[in-house]
Design an enzyme around this catalytic site. Structure first.
Site, PDB file in Angstrom:
ATOM      1  N   ASP A  13       0.673  -0.635  -0.802  1.00  0.00           N
ATOM      2  CA  ASP A  13      -0.135   0.220  -0.385  1.00  0.00           C
ATOM      3  C   ASP A  13       0.956   1.402  -0.385  1.00  0.00           C
ATOM      4  OD1 ASP A  13       1.106  -0.788   2.637  1.00  0.00           O
ATOM      5  OD2 ASP A  13      -1.139  -0.434   3.523  1.00  0.00           O
ATOM      6  N   HIS A  49      -7.604  -4.243   9.757  1.00  0.00           N
ATOM      7  CA  HIS A  49      -6.473  -4.661   8.751  1.00  0.00           C
ATOM      8  C   HIS A  49      -5.270  -5.141   8.069  1.00  0.00           C
ATOM      9  CE1 HIS A  49      -4.969  -0.461   9.899  1.00  0.00           C
ATOM     10  NE2 HIS A  49      -3.751  -1.606   9.318  1.00  0.00           N
ATOM     11  N   GLU A  64      -9.273  -2.169   5.034  1.00  0.00           N
ATOM     12  CA  GLU A  64     -10.204  -1.382   6.176  1.00  0.00           C
ATOM     13  C   GLU A  64     -12.186  -2.207   6.562  1.00  0.00           C
ATOM     14  OE1 GLU A  64      -8.901   0.040   8.706  1.00  0.00           O
ATOM     15  OE2 GLU A  64      -8.789   2.300   7.943  1.00  0.00           O
ATOM     16  N   ASN A 100      -7.737  -2.334  13.918  1.00  0.00           N
ATOM     17  CA  ASN A 100      -8.501  -2.783  13.284  1.00  0.00           C
ATOM     18  C   ASN A 100      -8.860  -3.929  12.915  1.00  0.00           C
ATOM     19  OD1 ASN A 100      -8.169  -1.823  11.255  1.00  0.00           O
ATOM     20  ND2 ASN A 100      -9.150  -0.185  11.039  1.00  0.00           N
TER      21      ASN A 100
HETATM   22  C1  GLP Z   1      -0.428   0.420   9.093  1.00  0.00           C
HETATM   23  C2  GLP Z   1       0.300  -0.580   7.480  1.00  0.00           C
HETATM   24  C3  GLP Z   1      -0.456  -1.747   7.505  1.00  0.00           C
HETATM   25  C4  GLP Z   1       0.289  -2.640   8.842  1.00  0.00           C
HETATM   26  C5  GLP Z   1      -0.525  -1.804  10.158  1.00  0.00           C
HETATM   27  C6  GLP Z   1       0.076  -1.818  11.788  1.00  0.00           C
HETATM   28  O1  GLP Z   1      -1.851   0.757   8.646  1.00  0.00           O
HETATM   29  N1  GLP Z   1      -0.812  -0.093   5.950  1.00  0.00           N
HETATM   30  O2  GLP Z   1       0.358  -2.445   6.320  1.00  0.00           O
HETATM   31  O3  GLP Z   1      -0.185  -3.752   9.164  1.00  0.00           O
HETATM   32  O4  GLP Z   1      -0.059  -0.496   9.848  1.00  0.00           O
HETATM   33  O5  GLP Z   1       1.543  -1.023  11.499  1.00  0.00           O
HETATM   34  P1  GLP Z   1       2.008  -2.020  13.395  1.00  0.00           P
HETATM   35  O6  GLP Z   1       3.268  -3.083  12.370  1.00  0.00           O
HETATM   36  O7  GLP Z   1       3.108  -0.207  13.165  1.00  0.00           O
HETATM   37  O8  GLP Z   1       0.820  -1.545  13.942  1.00  0.00           O
END
Ligand code: GLP
Length: 244
Positions: free
Chosen positions: A68, A139, A144, A137
């Site tokens: 993304d 995702h 989402e 959440n």
């Molecule tokens: C972002 C990314 C995800 C990732 C998520 C969790 O929103 N788009 O790919 O898995 O954050 O992040 P973290 O690993 O910092 O908890």
């Protein structure tokens, strides 16, 4: 059936994930890797850089596709995922820059960008190993929670809780983009193998729900239960409600 690899802590999770990714590249030097951002995979990238420097892994034939990118942030923006990947991984290993793909956050035509991104993945032969983190959440990428699973690569309207969680990297909530481009569930589910990384108590509840709860588009990661080759690599704190 989801395989679960229980790690002691964040460092152990990172090493185990790096081991899986490096085995993938050793077995298939021209692997197509699906890569993730977020704080969770940073330790894995660090470990891979270390092994690369020691001469244990060669990325010269690898291609990568990131999940993304924020809409509106260009390559040089400090919070763009392109910049994140350059700083945390690509600058320190020998992946050919022509084989690095990240959705373009400042495309002229986002529909075109989404279709082209999918086509490039298909042309590369699909993803051999997809690395995923998980949002609070549920995702994955930026898919989402919503009333249905989004199959194709698409523009997402980011949820308030996601923008709030990610605001720790930006100065303030208002600076966090409201939209992102995310690989769709179709491509993620077509990856030949998936590893889902999770660390820390704060991920325990959503991880448990995703692994054992009902398959529900309001918990996007729950669709992974249907994948034929998924391995969850998580530390004890993230697996605490798991009972194993
Ligand atoms: C972002 C990314 C995800 C990732 C998520 C969790 O929103 N788009 O790919 O898995 O954050 O992040 P973290 O690993 O910092 O908890």
């Amino acid at each position: 059936m989801m395989k679960i690899i229980k790690a002691k802590d964040y460092k152990d999770m990172s090493r185990k994930a790096a081991n899986i990714l490096s085995a993938q590249v050793i077995l298939k030097p021209d692997s197509v890797l699906g890569l993730a951002t977020g704080s969770t995979p940073i330790g894995m990238y660090k470990q891979l850089i270390d092994w690369y420097r020691k001469g244990d892994i060669d990325f010269s034939k690898v291609s990568t596709f990131n999940l993304d990118e924020y809409v509106g942030l260009d390559d040089s923006h400090p919070q763009s995922y392109r910049k994140f990947m350059q700083d945390n991984f690509f600058n320190d290993v020998n992946i050919n820059s022509d084989n690095i793909y990240i959705p373009n956050g400042i495309a002229n035509n986002y529909d075109c960008e989404c279709r082209n991104y999918e086509n490039r993945i298909a042309l590369a032969g699909g993803i051999d190993l997809q690395v995923l983190g998980i949002g609070h959440n549920g995702h994955i990428g930026f898919n989402e929670p919503k009333e249905h699973f989004e199959r194709d690569t698409h523009i997402v309207c980011l949820k308030y809780e996601t923008r709030k969680a990610n605001s720790r990297f930006f100065g303030k909530l208002d600076d966090v983009p409201r939209h992102a481009i995310s690989m769709g569930m179709g491509i993620i589910m077509k990856a030949k193998r998936i590893i889902l990384l999770a660390s820390g108590e704060r991920k325990a509840e959503i991880l448990h729900k995703s692994m054992y709860g009902k398959i529900d588009p309001y918990v996007p990661a729950s669709i992974l239960q249907l994948h034929p080759d998924i391995t969850v690599v998580a530390d004890e704190n993230a697996l605490q409600s798991d009972g194993i």
